[in-house]
Scaffold this motif. Structure first.
Motif, PDB file in Angstrom:
ATOM      1  N   ASP A 177      44.417  37.488  52.911  1.00 57.70           N
ATOM      2  CA  ASP A 177      44.462  36.038  53.114  1.00 57.70           C
ATOM      3  C   ASP A 177      43.079  35.433  52.885  1.00 57.70           C
ATOM      4  O   ASP A 177      42.061  36.088  53.141  1.00 57.70           O
ATOM      5  CB  ASP A 177      44.935  35.736  54.538  1.00 57.70           C
ATOM      6  N   PRO A 178      43.013  34.182  52.405  1.00 60.63           N
ATOM      7  CA  PRO A 178      41.707  33.521  52.200  1.00 60.63           C
ATOM      8  C   PRO A 178      40.834  33.459  53.441  1.00 60.63           C
ATOM      9  O   PRO A 178      39.613  33.301  53.328  1.00 60.63           O
ATOM     10  CB  PRO A 178      42.106  32.112  51.740  1.00 60.63           C
ATOM     11  N   ILE A 179      41.426  33.615  54.629  1.00 58.34           N
ATOM     12  CA  ILE A 179      40.618  33.565  55.850  1.00 58.34           C
ATOM     13  C   ILE A 179      39.589  34.695  55.887  1.00 58.34           C
ATOM     14  O   ILE A 179      38.610  34.632  56.629  1.00 58.34           O
ATOM     15  CB  ILE A 179      41.515  33.600  57.114  1.00 58.34           C
ATOM     16  N   GLY A 182      48.428  28.452  44.884  1.00 52.73           N
ATOM     17  CA  GLY A 182      48.616  29.445  43.838  1.00 52.73           C
ATOM     18  C   GLY A 182      48.542  30.854  44.414  1.00 52.73           C
ATOM     19  O   GLY A 182      48.764  31.083  45.605  1.00 52.73           O
ATOM     20  N   ASN A 183      48.221  31.802  43.553  1.00 50.47           N
ATOM     21  CA  ASN A 183      48.163  33.215  43.907  1.00 50.47           C
ATOM     22  C   ASN A 183      47.046  33.509  44.906  1.00 50.47           C
ATOM     23  O   ASN A 183      45.905  33.112  44.701  1.00 50.47           O
ATOM     24  CB  ASN A 183      47.950  34.023  42.617  1.00 50.47           C
ATOM     25  N   ARG A 184      47.365  34.205  45.998  1.00 50.53           N
ATOM     26  CA  ARG A 184      46.367  34.433  47.043  1.00 50.53           C
ATOM     27  C   ARG A 184      45.195  35.283  46.560  1.00 50.53           C
ATOM     28  O   ARG A 184      44.051  35.059  46.959  1.00 50.53           O
ATOM     29  CB  ARG A 184      47.009  35.076  48.278  1.00 50.53           C
ATOM     30  N   LYS A 185      45.474  36.258  45.706  1.00 47.26           N
ATOM     31  CA  LYS A 185      44.391  37.080  45.179  1.00 47.26           C
ATOM     32  C   LYS A 185      43.422  36.242  44.364  1.00 47.26           C
ATOM     33  O   LYS A 185      42.196  36.381  44.466  1.00 47.26           O
ATOM     34  CB  LYS A 185      44.959  38.215  44.318  1.00 47.26           C
ATOM     35  N   SER A 186      43.967  35.335  43.569  1.00 48.51           N
ATOM     36  CA  SER A 186      43.139  34.435  42.769  1.00 48.51           C
ATOM     37  C   SER A 186      42.335  33.501  43.662  1.00 48.51           C
ATOM     38  O   SER A 186      41.163  33.222  43.395  1.00 48.51           O
ATOM     39  CB  SER A 186      44.026  33.626  41.809  1.00 48.51           C
ATOM     40  N   ILE A 187      42.957  33.004  44.731  1.00 46.12           N
ATOM     41  CA  ILE A 187      42.267  32.121  45.680  1.00 46.12           C
ATOM     42  C   ILE A 187      41.067  32.843  46.295  1.00 46.12           C
ATOM     43  O   ILE A 187      39.959  32.305  46.357  1.00 46.12           O
ATOM     44  CB  ILE A 187      43.229  31.660  46.791  1.00 46.12           C
ATOM     45  N   ILE A 188      41.288  34.070  46.732  1.00 42.77           N
ATOM     46  CA  ILE A 188      40.217  34.848  47.358  1.00 42.77           C
ATOM     47  C   ILE A 188      39.082  35.101  46.365  1.00 42.77           C
ATOM     48  O   ILE A 188      37.895  34.950  46.696  1.00 42.77           O
ATOM     49  CB  ILE A 188      40.775  36.175  47.915  1.00 42.77           C
ATOM     50  N   ASN A 189      39.433  35.485  45.140  1.00 45.67           N
ATOM     51  CA  ASN A 189      38.411  35.741  44.113  1.00 45.67           C
ATOM     52  C   ASN A 189      37.581  34.495  43.831  1.00 45.67           C
ATOM     53  O   ASN A 189      36.349  34.558  43.692  1.00 45.67           O
ATOM     54  CB  ASN A 189      39.063  36.228  42.821  1.00 45.67           C
TER      55      ASN A 189
END
Length: 254
Positions: A26-28, A53-60
């Protein structure tokens, strides 16, 4: 399911998903890299802002922003000038949130922190308010300032009937207190009993399947419709059900 059965089901799912393993995907997780209150606030607001959008992309892409701020968000914000930030022009950050938007947000942070020790001051509620509808709009007005810029579209307006999902998620991170180690609960002057669910596709779809809400739109009116039910389940911590509804939606367990 009747009322009692549904409460038991959602309490169990909230408890299941609200644990440190949730952080990894999660982005948290970006916020959990910091200990200074202002670093957590800045990292949290920026991570929430690009949370679609995609959580992996958000985190990156949230990691990309932290790297651009030399992994010291508050120190970077305090010392940044518009000229210093010229290197952000033309940069891609996350989908439609670009380098120009990022620059304006940094300058907004700088202005805010020159007058406040915490972003919390911009979200304070007024007497007789029972949710964050007006609070979120007051924050939006103060944070964005008077100069119109394309970055304004990245901060939702509850007065335009937006569910303000990303702002509400940021509030949950900052305000909600428990001992599970996911949410931070570092804002002492805001009450978690007034929090609402960050309403998005996942939480909206699961809520309709469970008959928590009837409205088809994911807007502020639907947020208030959901409040009426979830606050009956837990008047002091209604936002905990975000873990249940989002977790069920993402995991496709339901």
């Amino acid at each position: 399911m009747n009322f009692d059965e549904l409460k038991i089901f959602l309490d169990e799912k909230a408890d299941f998903y609200n644990n440190p393993e949730f952080i990894e995907h999660d982005p948290i997780q970006i916020l959990h890299r910091f200990s200074l209150k202002q670093d957590v606030e800045i990292a949290g607001f920026l991570s929430a802002t690009i949370s679609w959008g995609n959580r992996k992309s958000i985190i990156n892409d949230a990691e990309k922003m932290m790297n651009l701020m030399e992994n010291s968000p508050f120190d970077f914000v305090k010392n940044a000038s518009r000229k210093d930030l010229s290197f952000l022009e033309g940069k891609s950050i996350h989908r439609t949130f670009n380098g120009e938007d990022f620059r304006e947000f940094i300058l907004n942070f700088k202005r805010i922190y020159q007058e406040n020790d915490s972003l919390e001051n911009l979200f304070l509620m007024k007497e007789n308010e029972t949710n964050y509808y007006h609070s979120l709009e007051r924050f939006r007005t103060q944070f964005l300032g008077e100069n119109l810029h394309r970055s304004h579209k990245h901060v939702s307006s509850t007065y335009k009937n937006s569910s303000a999902k990303r702002l509400m998620m940021f509030l949950r991170w900052m305000v909600r207190k428990d001992r599970k180690g996911v949410d931070f609960g570092i804002w002492e002057n805001l009450n978690q009993k007034f929090l609402s669910i960050p309403l998005d596709v996942h939480t909206g779809n699961i809520s309709r399947k469970l008959n928590l809400i009837q409205r088809k739109q994911n807007d502020w009116k639907t947020v208030e419709e959901m409040d009426l039910v979830l606050r009956k389940f837990n008047a002091e911590d209604p936002a905990k059900y975000d873990f249940a509804l989002f977790g069920l939606g993402v995991s496709k367990d339901f």
